[in-house]
Design a protein around this motif. Structure first.
Motif, PDB file in Angstrom:
ATOM      1  N   ARG A  19     -11.771   4.485   4.415  1.00 18.54           N
ATOM      2  CA  ARG A  19     -11.321   3.110   4.139  1.00 18.54           C
ATOM      3  C   ARG A  19      -9.804   2.994   4.179  1.00 18.54           C
ATOM      4  NH1 ARG A  19     -11.513   0.705  -0.401  1.00 18.54           N
ATOM      5  NH2 ARG A  19     -11.525  -1.400   0.404  1.00 18.54           N
ATOM      6  N   TYR A  20      -9.109   3.928   3.541  1.00 17.71           N
ATOM      7  CA  TYR A  20      -7.644   3.815   3.502  1.00 17.71           C
ATOM      8  C   TYR A  20      -7.053   3.934   4.905  1.00 17.71           C
ATOM      9  CZ  TYR A  20      -8.220   4.313  -1.516  1.00 17.71           C
ATOM     10  OH  TYR A  20      -8.613   4.121  -2.805  1.00 17.71           O
ATOM     11  N   MET A  55       0.835  -1.213   0.000  1.00 17.97           N
ATOM     12  CA  MET A  55       0.000   0.000   0.000  1.00 17.97           C
ATOM     13  C   MET A  55       0.866   1.257   0.000  1.00 17.97           C
ATOM     14  SD  MET A  55      -3.206  -0.846   2.540  1.00 17.97           S
ATOM     15  CE  MET A  55      -3.965   0.757   2.329  1.00 17.97           C
ATOM     16  N   LEU A  80      -4.690  13.461  -0.990  1.00 13.31           N
ATOM     17  CA  LEU A  80      -5.664  13.520   0.092  1.00 13.31           C
ATOM     18  C   LEU A  80      -5.816  12.205   0.827  1.00 13.31           C
ATOM     19  CD1 LEU A  80      -8.469  15.723  -1.439  1.00 13.31           C
ATOM     20  CD2 LEU A  80      -6.546  16.373  -0.022  1.00 13.31           C
ATOM     21  N   THR A  81      -5.408  11.114   0.211  1.00 13.13           N
ATOM     22  CA  THR A  81      -5.536   9.840   0.913  1.00 13.13           C
ATOM     23  C   THR A  81      -4.303   9.543   1.749  1.00 13.13           C
ATOM     24  OG1 THR A  81      -4.679   8.681  -1.012  1.00 13.13           O
ATOM     25  CG2 THR A  81      -7.065   8.789  -0.788  1.00 13.13           C
ATOM     26  N   THR A  99     -16.646   1.641  -5.137  1.00  9.39           N
ATOM     27  CA  THR A  99     -17.232   2.258  -3.937  1.00  9.39           C
ATOM     28  C   THR A  99     -18.686   1.860  -3.668  1.00  9.39           C
ATOM     29  OG1 THR A  99     -15.687   4.100  -3.975  1.00  9.39           O
ATOM     30  CG2 THR A  99     -17.738   4.465  -2.792  1.00  9.39           C
ATOM     31  N   ARG A 143       1.009   4.161  -2.927  1.00 11.80           N
ATOM     32  CA  ARG A 143       0.793   5.582  -2.606  1.00 11.80           C
ATOM     33  C   ARG A 143       1.961   6.428  -3.098  1.00 11.80           C
ATOM     34  NH1 ARG A 143      -1.349   4.374   2.722  1.00 11.80           N
ATOM     35  NH2 ARG A 143      -3.527   5.014   2.764  1.00 11.80           N
ATOM     36  N   ILE A 159     -15.640   8.297   1.825  1.00  7.22           N
ATOM     37  CA  ILE A 159     -15.489   6.858   2.065  1.00  7.22           C
ATOM     38  C   ILE A 159     -14.045   6.437   1.803  1.00  7.22           C
ATOM     39  CG2 ILE A 159     -16.091   4.585   1.102  1.00  7.22           C
ATOM     40  CD1 ILE A 159     -18.975   5.728   0.782  1.00  7.22           C
ATOM     41  N   GLY A 160     -13.453   6.986   0.745  1.00  5.01           N
ATOM     42  CA  GLY A 160     -12.055   6.667   0.444  1.00  5.01           C
ATOM     43  C   GLY A 160     -11.139   7.060   1.592  1.00  5.01           C
ATOM     44  N   LEU A 161     -11.315   8.261   2.108  1.00  6.27           N
ATOM     45  CA  LEU A 161     -10.481   8.710   3.229  1.00  6.27           C
ATOM     46  C   LEU A 161     -10.598   7.741   4.402  1.00  6.27           C
ATOM     47  CD1 LEU A 161     -11.246  12.571   3.359  1.00  6.27           C
ATOM     48  CD2 LEU A 161      -9.182  11.459   2.493  1.00  6.27           C
ATOM     49  N   GLU A 183     -11.850   3.559  -7.749  1.00 10.48           N
ATOM     50  CA  GLU A 183     -12.715   4.005  -6.651  1.00 10.48           C
ATOM     51  C   GLU A 183     -14.140   4.190  -7.157  1.00 10.48           C
ATOM     52  OE1 GLU A 183     -10.727   7.474  -5.193  1.00 10.48           O
ATOM     53  OE2 GLU A 183      -9.569   6.339  -3.733  1.00 10.48           O
ATOM     54  N   VAL A 215     -19.808  -0.449  -0.624  1.00  9.37           N
ATOM     55  CA  VAL A 215     -20.032  -0.109   0.793  1.00  9.37           C
ATOM     56  C   VAL A 215     -21.497  -0.284   1.169  1.00  9.37           C
ATOM     57  CG1 VAL A 215     -18.094   1.518   0.932  1.00  9.37           C
ATOM     58  CG2 VAL A 215     -20.387   2.366   0.371  1.00  9.37           C
TER      59      VAL A 215
END
Lengths: 239, 181
Positions: free
Chosen positions: B84-85, A23, A124-125, A48, A27, B80-82, A44, A51
């Motif tokens: 989940r990661y 991971m 942002l992640t 997504t 990134r 959701i991405g924020l 994504e 969920v």
């Protein structure tokens, strides 16, 4: 990297099937590779909706109150953004500048909005604050129970008792950190046998360590080192 | 998530958050916190860890609201991405042996894809998932919903790691092709 590799890695990253090292690698690479970043955005979008397979659970009311307290401590959003993201934003600005120079030199059009958006997503992640360290402290020989230990960046330790944990009235379980290469455990505090305890600002080592739990007289070891048997331990923890 | 007529959309709320509007942030929290918490709880399998995860995700949302770009998808998908990661990072750091796979809700999640019918973009995904072999479909869903890594799936299903990896890779390729059709 080829498009197929990007697709594979982006899909696996979004799916959540990669290990921690993989991971991190994706990134880091997505921050440099617009195609990979864009592929992550696409995956994504595709995945997504899954969920919705998870039934909704209302969070505890304390979550909002904790969040409000955190917000009160923060400055305005803009100021906080600068504070939290300064390193990545500086790198990003520098890389964009370099890329722009190359692009102008070659006479190629600027990158597409989709690619820019993709880069933004990866930015942002990224982790804005250090993640808490999490470990299970399990019986070293036989027995049941243990603790889920969360070590926050400020040294606060949350210890959640798991399963059946018993000792006599005149005893306590004491938590210790044993730094790598050391033979002297550092006392971190007394552990609960039920529910949760918070050990504030514990002296958690900065180097790798293992957590140990010994059975001590009521109130903890009188010597600063374990006097009773080591009954529980964790795997090595990296902070 | 239900938005009543007259209420601002999540994009508008994000814009207001970017301007420091705490009421907009509260509205965003009320609208999305249950979804984010459910996702985090499913992956971390612990209420405290899920709360920590969602708290950090909302701090990120507050701090980065002005960087949200609608071209990358709906606000909920971004949030959701924020979440989940961050949850995945947390459980990966704990290691597969440290957070036991104690609950069996995993099985429930893969039995019915009906909830996808009501989700945005969910119907096409459902149709493509239904075209996959049931075992392949199960692996894909468990990885996404439960946050199971290749290694954890290998242990849980007693299938060699290499086979798990190649099966998931082929399944994703098939999904992508189907969704593009």
């Amino acid at each position: 990297m080829s498009g197929t590799d990007d697709e594979d890695r982006a899909g696996l990253f979004v799916l959540g099937a990669l290990n921690a090292e993989e991971m991190r690698a994706v990134r880091a690479e997505a921050d440099r590779d617009p195609e990979l970043a864009s592929a992550i955005v696409d995956w994504e979008r595709r995945l997504t909706p899954l969920v919705n397979l998870v039934p909704l659970v209302t969070p505890p009311a304390t979550l909002w109150t904790q969040l409000e307290t955190r917000l009160d401590r923060l400055a305005t959003p803009g100021a906080a953004l600068g504070e939290i993201y300064r390193p990545p934003l500086r790198q990003r600005t520098r890389r964009r500048g370099e890329r722009r120079a190359v692009v102008l030199w070659r006479g190629v059009a600027v990158a597409s909005m989709a690619v820019a958006a993709g880069l933004l997503i990866v930015l942002l992640t990224r982790e804005p604050t250090p993640l808490p360290t999490v470990a299970m402290v399990m019986p070293v020989k036989s027995g049941t129970g243990g603790w889920l230990i969360t070590v926050a960046a400020n040294g606060d330790i949350h210890a959640v008792a798991q399963g059946a944990l018993t000792h006599t009235r005149d005893q306590d379980f004491e938590l210790w950190a044993l730094p790598a290469g050391s033979t002297k455990p550092v006392p971190l505090g007394l552990l609960p046998t039920t529910q949760v305890a918070v050990l504030s600002r514990a002296a958690v080592p900065s180097e790798p360590f293992v957590l140990l739990v010994s059975l001590e007289p009521k109130g903890g070891s009188p010597t600063g080192l374990p006097t009773g048997p080591i009954m529980f331990g964790s795997a090595e923890i990296m902070r | 998530m239900t938005i009543n007529a007259g209420e601002p959309g999540s994009e508008i709320l994000l814009e207001r958050c970017a301007a420091g509007d705490r009421a907009a942030f509260r509205a965003l929290y009320d609208r999305h916190s249950a979804r984010l918490y459910s996702v985090a709880l499913r992956i971390t399998r612990h209420a405290n860890l899920a709360s920590d995860t969602v708290q950090e995700a909302f701090i990120q949302i507050w701090q980065n609201a002005r960087l949200y770009d609608r071209s990358r998808g709906a606000p909920e998908a971004w949030m959701i991405g924020l979440t989940r990661y961050r949850a995945l990072d947390l459980v990966r750091r704990a290691g597969p042996a440290l957070i036991p796979l104690e609950d069996q809700q995993a099985a429930d999640a893969v039995e019915s894809l009906a909830p996808l019918d009501d989700a945005a973009d969910g119907r096409a995904l459902k149709q493509c998932l239904e075209r996959l072999d049931p075992n392949r479909r199960r692996l894909v869903i468990l990885a996404f919903v439960e946050g199971f890594s290749h290694a954890e799936l290998s242990v849980q299903f007693v299938i060699p790691l290499g086979t798990i990896k190649s099966t998931i890779r082929r399944s994703l390729a098939a999904l992508k092709e189907c969704l593009a059709a």
